[in-house]
Design a protein around this motif. Sequence first.
Motif, PDB file in Angstrom:
ATOM      1  N   TYR A   1      -4.776  10.639  -0.651  1.00  0.00           N
ATOM      2  CA  TYR A   1      -5.322   9.396  -1.204  1.00  0.00           C
ATOM      3  C   TYR A   1      -4.474   8.222  -0.742  1.00  0.00           C
ATOM      4  O   TYR A   1      -3.245   8.328  -0.671  1.00  0.00           O
ATOM      5  CB  TYR A   1      -5.328   9.449  -2.735  1.00  0.00           C
ATOM      6  N   THR A   2      -5.115   7.125  -0.423  1.00  0.00           N
ATOM      7  CA  THR A   2      -4.410   5.899  -0.060  1.00  0.00           C
ATOM      8  C   THR A   2      -4.624   4.841  -1.127  1.00  0.00           C
ATOM      9  O   THR A   2      -5.770   4.498  -1.456  1.00  0.00           O
ATOM     10  CB  THR A   2      -4.888   5.368   1.297  1.00  0.00           C
ATOM     11  N   TYR A   3      -3.536   4.363  -1.687  1.00  0.00           N
ATOM     12  CA  TYR A   3      -3.573   3.243  -2.619  1.00  0.00           C
ATOM     13  C   TYR A   3      -3.479   1.966  -1.787  1.00  0.00           C
ATOM     14  O   TYR A   3      -2.431   1.654  -1.227  1.00  0.00           O
ATOM     15  CB  TYR A   3      -2.420   3.326  -3.612  1.00  0.00           C
ATOM     16  N   VAL A   4      -4.586   1.256  -1.715  1.00  0.00           N
ATOM     17  CA  VAL A   4      -4.683   0.106  -0.817  1.00  0.00           C
ATOM     18  C   VAL A   4      -4.274  -1.175  -1.537  1.00  0.00           C
ATOM     19  O   VAL A   4      -4.725  -1.437  -2.659  1.00  0.00           O
ATOM     20  CB  VAL A   4      -6.120  -0.030  -0.277  1.00  0.00           C
ATOM     21  N   ALA A   5      -3.440  -1.963  -0.875  1.00  0.00           N
ATOM     22  CA  ALA A   5      -3.051  -3.280  -1.394  1.00  0.00           C
ATOM     23  C   ALA A   5      -3.609  -4.341  -0.449  1.00  0.00           C
ATOM     24  O   ALA A   5      -2.897  -4.920   0.362  1.00  0.00           O
ATOM     25  CB  ALA A   5      -1.541  -3.390  -1.522  1.00  0.00           C
ATOM     26  N   ASP A   6      -4.924  -4.562  -0.554  1.00  0.00           N
ATOM     27  CA  ASP A   6      -5.572  -5.570   0.272  1.00  0.00           C
ATOM     28  C   ASP A   6      -6.130  -6.672  -0.616  1.00  0.00           C
ATOM     29  O   ASP A   6      -5.828  -6.732  -1.809  1.00  0.00           O
ATOM     30  CB  ASP A   6      -6.650  -4.945   1.164  1.00  0.00           C
TER      31      ASP A   6
ATOM     32  N   ALA B   1       5.540   9.407  -4.923  1.00  0.00           N
ATOM     33  CA  ALA B   1       5.795   8.148  -5.630  1.00  0.00           C
ATOM     34  C   ALA B   1       5.035   6.998  -4.975  1.00  0.00           C
ATOM     35  O   ALA B   1       4.876   6.953  -3.749  1.00  0.00           O
ATOM     36  CB  ALA B   1       7.283   7.845  -5.639  1.00  0.00           C
ATOM     37  N   LEU B   2       4.567   6.074  -5.804  1.00  0.00           N
ATOM     38  CA  LEU B   2       3.931   4.867  -5.289  1.00  0.00           C
ATOM     39  C   LEU B   2       5.009   3.861  -4.880  1.00  0.00           C
ATOM     40  O   LEU B   2       6.087   3.806  -5.472  1.00  0.00           O
ATOM     41  CB  LEU B   2       3.025   4.253  -6.342  1.00  0.00           C
ATOM     42  N   ALA B   3       4.700   3.069  -3.871  1.00  0.00           N
ATOM     43  CA  ALA B   3       5.652   2.077  -3.362  1.00  0.00           C
ATOM     44  C   ALA B   3       6.041   1.111  -4.469  1.00  0.00           C
ATOM     45  O   ALA B   3       5.169   0.597  -5.188  1.00  0.00           O
ATOM     46  CB  ALA B   3       5.040   1.315  -2.198  1.00  0.00           C
ATOM     47  N   PRO B   4       7.333   0.850  -4.654  1.00  0.00           N
ATOM     48  CA  PRO B   4       7.745  -0.108  -5.693  1.00  0.00           C
ATOM     49  C   PRO B   4       7.255  -1.515  -5.368  1.00  0.00           C
ATOM     50  O   PRO B   4       7.018  -1.871  -4.211  1.00  0.00           O
ATOM     51  CB  PRO B   4       9.269  -0.027  -5.655  1.00  0.00           C
ATOM     52  N   LEU B   5       7.105  -2.311  -6.400  1.00  0.00           N
ATOM     53  CA  LEU B   5       6.777  -3.718  -6.204  1.00  0.00           C
ATOM     54  C   LEU B   5       7.981  -4.443  -5.621  1.00  0.00           C
ATOM     55  O   LEU B   5       9.131  -4.047  -5.851  1.00  0.00           O
ATOM     56  CB  LEU B   5       6.382  -4.364  -7.537  1.00  0.00           C
ATOM     57  N   GLU B   6       7.732  -5.484  -4.858  1.00  0.00           N
ATOM     58  CA  GLU B   6       8.814  -6.323  -4.327  1.00  0.00           C
ATOM     59  C   GLU B   6       8.752  -7.681  -5.028  1.00  0.00           C
ATOM     60  O   GLU B   6       7.705  -8.324  -5.053  1.00  0.00           O
ATOM     61  CB  GLU B   6       8.686  -6.476  -2.818  1.00  0.00           C
ATOM     62  N   VAL B   7       9.874  -8.093  -5.598  1.00  0.00           N
ATOM     63  CA  VAL B   7       9.915  -9.306  -6.422  1.00  0.00           C
ATOM     64  C   VAL B   7      10.981 -10.248  -5.882  1.00  0.00           C
ATOM     65  O   VAL B   7      12.080  -9.816  -5.504  1.00  0.00           O
ATOM     66  CB  VAL B   7      10.217  -8.952  -7.894  1.00  0.00           C
ATOM     67  N   THR B   8      10.663 -11.537  -5.839  1.00  0.00           N
ATOM     68  CA  THR B   8      11.625 -12.528  -5.373  1.00  0.00           C
ATOM     69  C   THR B   8      11.363 -13.861  -6.055  1.00  0.00           C
ATOM     70  O   THR B   8      10.270 -14.114  -6.563  1.00  0.00           O
ATOM     71  CB  THR B   8      11.515 -12.708  -3.839  1.00  0.00           C
ATOM     72  N   ASP B   9      12.365 -14.714  -6.053  1.00  0.00           N
ATOM     73  CA  ASP B   9      12.210 -16.106  -6.464  1.00  0.00           C
ATOM     74  C   ASP B   9      12.233 -17.050  -5.267  1.00  0.00           C
ATOM     75  O   ASP B   9      12.096 -18.267  -5.434  1.00  0.00           O
ATOM     76  CB  ASP B   9      13.332 -16.515  -7.435  1.00  0.00           C
TER      77      ASP B   9
ATOM     78  N   SER C   1       0.828  -1.204   0.000  1.00  0.00           N
ATOM     79  CA  SER C   1       0.000   0.000   0.000  1.00  0.00           C
ATOM     80  C   SER C   1       0.865   1.257   0.000  1.00  0.00           C
ATOM     81  O   SER C   1       2.024   1.235   0.434  1.00  0.00           O
ATOM     82  CB  SER C   1      -0.915   0.014   1.226  1.00  0.00           C
ATOM     83  N   THR C   2       0.295   2.350  -0.497  1.00  0.00           N
ATOM     84  CA  THR C   2       0.952   3.659  -0.471  1.00  0.00           C
ATOM     85  C   THR C   2      -0.012   4.677   0.126  1.00  0.00           C
ATOM     86  O   THR C   2      -1.138   4.825  -0.367  1.00  0.00           O
ATOM     87  CB  THR C   2       1.345   4.119  -1.879  1.00  0.00           C
TER      88      THR C   2
END
Length: 275
Positions: free
Chosen positions: A190-195, A253-261, A184-185
């Motif tokens: 405004y809140t960009y929700v990541a739910d 800025a919006l929070a960057p995506l987090e990527v992993t393997d 989320s950001t």
Amino acid sequence: PLYSGRDVEIFYPKEITTPGPVIFFLHPYGGERSAYNIGLFNFIAKRGYVVVFAPYPTFGVSIDERYNILWESFVKAVEYYPNLIDSSRVGFMGHSFGGGAAISIAYKGFIEKKWGENGRFIFTMAPWYSYNITQEELQNFPANTKMISQIYDDDTVNDHRMAIDIYNNINITDEDKDFILVKSTVLPTYTYVADHGTPNNRKAYDAYDFYAIYRLLDAMTDYVFNNNQAAKNTALGNGSAEQITMPSYRGQALAPLEVTDRPTPKYDESKYEFK
């Protein structure tokens, strides 16, 4: 064909003259009406592809029955509309219950029907439990299968361990799959929700829809269906700047995506409704 009173819907470019690559969409509980996520379906069709949306009942049927409704719907769509659907280039995209179901249904499509010989992928979002798939089957997906598994940091419904378990056990190589966390950001106005509801437009249509989901899907389809190698760096960039960077505007800025393997659980099971 198996859900009385509901129709399977097919979205496709109006100007289509030859069969196009297809995405089979598996909705979450309660998402029986395509209008709930119409922005995504319009986006896919405008990019030149076909979407098959198959409704299933939320109540009154078993999990096996829901899976069978989805499967038979997709099979009939391919049989009835060969003028629209190129089944040699296929993606399965699902959210929540649909995200969990996408694994075994994609396996059946890839193995039993040979769908996707010229390109195949899976895109799961906040998946629920995955039924009707064995460890042996997880180890036998076709070599050309690509995968994005996406979870949302503030999800309190589906334990992230469901997505992690499938991701760590499926035989897709690290190069051909990525595990993506959307955070989320909170901005001043405004809140960009990541739910859990992030991928389906019910609360708002905003930059998270477009940049966290549509953008990655667009890159995945361009890479898998059209062999655009540049698009791979966005879809399966293994944490590349092109993949993780979200938009900014006037210093916000919006929070960057987090990527992993190598995903591991971030929160205790007690956070989630479905542990």
